[in-house]
Design an enzyme around this catalytic site. Sequence first.
Site, short mmCIF file in Angstrom:
data_model
loop_
_atom_site.label_atom_id
_atom_site.label_comp_id
_atom_site.label_asym_id
_atom_site.label_seq_id
_atom_site.Cartn_x
_atom_site.Cartn_y
_atom_site.Cartn_z
N LYS A 284 0.76 -1.09 0.00
CA LYS A 284 -0.09 -0.04 -0.07
C LYS A 284 1.04 1.23 0.10
CE LYS A 284 -4.22 -1.93 2.25
NZ LYS A 284 -4.69 -1.85 3.43
N HIS B 211 2.19 6.81 3.02
CA HIS B 211 1.41 7.98 2.93
C HIS B 211 2.26 9.18 3.92
CE1 HIS B 211 -0.75 7.06 6.48
NE2 HIS B 211 -1.20 5.99 5.94
N HIS C 17 2.81 8.21 7.16
CA HIS C 17 4.03 7.30 7.64
C HIS C 17 5.30 7.95 7.49
CE1 HIS C 17 1.12 4.01 5.96
NE2 HIS C 17 1.22 3.85 7.00
N1 ARG Z 1 0.24 0.27 10.06
C1 ARG Z 1 -0.48 0.97 10.62
C2 ARG Z 1 -1.09 2.11 9.65
O1 ARG Z 1 -0.65 2.11 8.49
C3 ARG Z 1 0.29 1.88 11.60
C4 ARG Z 1 0.65 0.91 12.69
C5 ARG Z 1 0.71 1.95 14.02
N2 ARG Z 1 1.13 1.08 14.94
C6 ARG Z 1 0.35 0.19 15.91
N3 ARG Z 1 0.91 -0.55 16.75
N4 ARG Z 1 -0.93 0.16 15.69
O2 ARG Z 1 -2.17 2.75 9.88
#
Ligand code: ARG
Length: 652
Positions: free
Chosen positions: A169, A172, A175
């Site tokens: 994905k 963005h 991130h």
């Molecule tokens: N992968 C998730 C996203 O892109 C963020 C993860 C954040 N960390 C967690 N422990 N939930 O939205």
Amino acid sequence: MASATPLTAAVESLSLQTSSDDSKFPNCYPSLNPVDIYREHIAETLGAATGIDTEKIYSRLAWTNTLDKGDLALPVAALQIKGKKPQELAVELAEKFPESDLVNPPVPDGPHLKFFFSANKLTKTVVGRILKEQAAYGTNGNQGLRDPKDPTKGRKKIIVEFSSPNIAKPFHAGHLRSTIIGGFLANLYTVVGWDVTKMNYLGDWGKQYGLLANGYKKFGDEEKLLQNPISHLFDVYVKINGIVSEQEGPIKELKEQIKSKKEKGEDVTEQEQELAKLADVSEDEKARRYFKNMEDGDPDALALWRRFRDLSITKYRETYARLNIDFDVYSGESQIKQESMTTANEQLEKSGVSEQSEGAVIVDFTKHGAKKLGKAIIVRKDGTPLYLTRDIGAILEREEEYHFDKMIYVVASQQDLHLAQLFKITELMGYKDLASRCQHINFGMVRGMSTRKGTVKFLDDILRDVADKMHEVMKKNTEKYEQIENPEETADILGITSVMVQDMSGKRINGYDFNLDAMTSFEGDTGPYLQYAHARLCSIVRKAQIPVEELPAANLDLLTEPHATDLVRLLSQWPDVVMNTTKTLEPTTIITYLFRMTHALSSSYDVLKVVGSEPEVKKARLALYESARQVLHNGMRILGLSPVNREIRHKL
Ligand code: ARG
């Protein structure tokens, strides 16, 4: 080109710092923080002269935002002395303060008492220390000690979880910010002596990886996968998703037909058969089955998924390296054991925290004193776990494995609710202490992040685009441009600095507009300007042709000008700035300070000339400039920037 003194160099010398300082005041380290010498001195002197409790004075001494307010200020009202107006008391205290060779006579200013350090001693202490301690100046390894009085008890452990993109994905803006802020926090805790584990919690599990695997069988290309796994997997994902949407149309139509026929009491056998057939061969269903195989541990299904994951991580590593980030652990949703989630669910059920609701298991926070958190599903009707469920499993696994003193989740504020629910569930499960050691570091949105060619998909695209723009900006100064040894590399570093400084300039919670023109400009408080300030200092020192090793022997008595003294006063504040940053956890605390330094520097160059000065004066000024360079360097490194050594633009 960029001087990448590893942060570890600063950290290695931390062990030298742990020799216990003998101060009766809490968190007072005169041997590490020059301002602490003055805090201690003022508290003791004023205490002895007035009978006011020295610890009270010590704790009330505050730093100032601008140099005209003094080096330290005492808000007299905070001493809580009855019967006297603060204004009068300030005058009285100033009168009683005896002559001192460390500070000038204090200046009453309304309800404040301003203290200015005597310039000459300060200059010797501060410049002397910076030249000696170099990268370690400003760090205070004692802060990370479990017991500041007893280093044998070891260092505190922190997990900083950040970046955490989703495989296949787009990467963005959320991130990007998590990466920048998380990298900064990891550096900050490292230089103050914590034992830091940098963790990336990848989005690498779920039905979409079944879809991706099937898509790869249709559209995959080995060569492209190896060349750029992240972008190829994304392409595959987009294509297969296209098919899913196409198939959804007829399925939806049939469902509607069935519904209306049923309402009319008509027979729907035929349509239902057709629907079952369509659904059965749909990509969505195939993905579900594939993912089921993955969940069941089918080796073939897992092999392909693991390959995608591994290749993506390899690529991520390269990109993160450009930002001076190196993760210790690539964890992810896939890594959470079923067992951890089952144990958690059982515990939640036993303690009456979770409940059945329409076949699913939910937590209704409104029944547990947390109205705002609403309700959350933790097990779906079909028995599968969710994003939140995995995070619950993850928090327990991390506690078990790392025994951390603190864990930080660097995640966009869109997920405020998610993390609040996670921490609350942890608490309700009976792990109050664990929950209290966890912190969500959130941040606002970046608006309008797109490359000039279209919308952004990956971190690499963003960085390349900014570097291109930076290159154009540099080319505008033809004469200077021709002198740059490797313009491409410089543009790359300046581009990255641009993005990062723009991101870290405001408070985290505020969003900002992604503005290519503004961030790449050499004017204003921008990344390129910060790099320019550092590079200019490098070039002053280089061109003077006096070896840096000789600078500690310079006669600092020659630094008498107010410009020089003001620079020294700013330099003395750096250890306090670092310490304050561990409280605010805001990169802007450091950035603001660094720009104050660059402004003071730029107004000093015409006054404190190096070229054409007497040899001894020249040496003394160089010692000052080298100290300033070192502090800029130290600050930039905590922010995660690579300080550029060569002058990149002449004059603004
Ligand atoms: N992968 C998730 C996203 O892109 C963020 C993860 C954040 N960390 C967690 N422990 N939930 O939205």
